[in-house]
Design an enzyme around this catalytic site. Sequence first.
Site, PDB file in Angstrom:
ATOM      1  N   CYS A 189      -2.764   0.268   9.421  1.00 45.86           N
ATOM      2  CA  CYS A 189      -3.337  -0.838   9.219  1.00 45.86           C
ATOM      3  C   CYS A 189      -4.512  -1.413  10.398  1.00 45.86           C
ATOM      4  O   CYS A 189      -5.564  -1.894   9.751  1.00 45.86           O
ATOM      5  CB  CYS A 189      -2.583  -1.951   8.899  1.00 45.86           C
ATOM      6  N   HIS A 198       0.831  -1.106   0.110  1.00 50.39           N
ATOM      7  CA  HIS A 198      -0.097   0.037   0.093  1.00 50.39           C
ATOM      8  C   HIS A 198       0.811   1.224   0.032  1.00 50.39           C
ATOM      9  O   HIS A 198       2.065   1.110   0.531  1.00 50.39           O
ATOM     10  CB  HIS A 198      -1.093   0.134   1.289  1.00 50.39           C
TER      11      HIS A 198
END
Length: 261
Positions: free
Chosen positions: A256, A169
């Site tokens: 996250c 990401h």
Amino acid sequence: MGTIFTQAIVRTPADSLGDGLTEAGLGCPDMDLANVQHRNYIKYFESKGISVTVLDADPQYPDSVFVEDTAVMIPVAGGVAVFITCPGAQSRRGEVSRIKNIISNVTDEVFQMEGNGLMEGGDVLLMGNTFFVGIDSRTNLEGFEQFSKVACKLGYECVAVPFENGMPHLKTELSALDDETLIMSSRFSTRDEFSRFKKLVAPTGEEYATNCLYTGNALLVPAGFPATAELISKNGFNPDFIDMSEFRKMDGGLTCLSLRW
């Protein structure tokens, strides 16, 4: 000062965590230690006045502890709007319906990805009034465009940040230290998209430490990366540190593990 988080949603790690997606090559997580680290993460939030909703573990979805990928929280006047994503990792798409049921208790302003749009929340970074969105293997251009339409209607600017694969990401190697400062790996250091911000570049080998968590009035940084810790301190920050070794094995970082607003 930007948004100060007062609420968070986390999900307890499932014992199947080691079956999740990872390219780290660091072995399987020690689940006893992972659970200790997760509880410490929750305790940190609570120590900063953040109310934490803890969801039960979901063994069917090994990566479900990384709740950030299933939704994007969009601050709006008087509360928050939520954009429910569609993860680019097909094995994670079933997590969406589970989180949507929880989100419906938070706000009536819920939007959802449709059609062929793909997005994971780990690709979305809010700085001021701008959402920066990574375009990669997990988030596609159609997903960005759908999200952008919603965010722009709510008063935000959206900037696409395409990058080559090699990390899951955008926020794997890029995050906020405060409202005006980014910490990043060298791969992002010359990107025009971030030219208006102050930038700290982590030393090679300590890229994991670029996923920091700024709560609006506190800064949490992964422990165990001394050169990056020194860099952050020399630039006037006084962060707190937390060990995330078992989640690092699964390509997961500080941001996250929660949805925050």
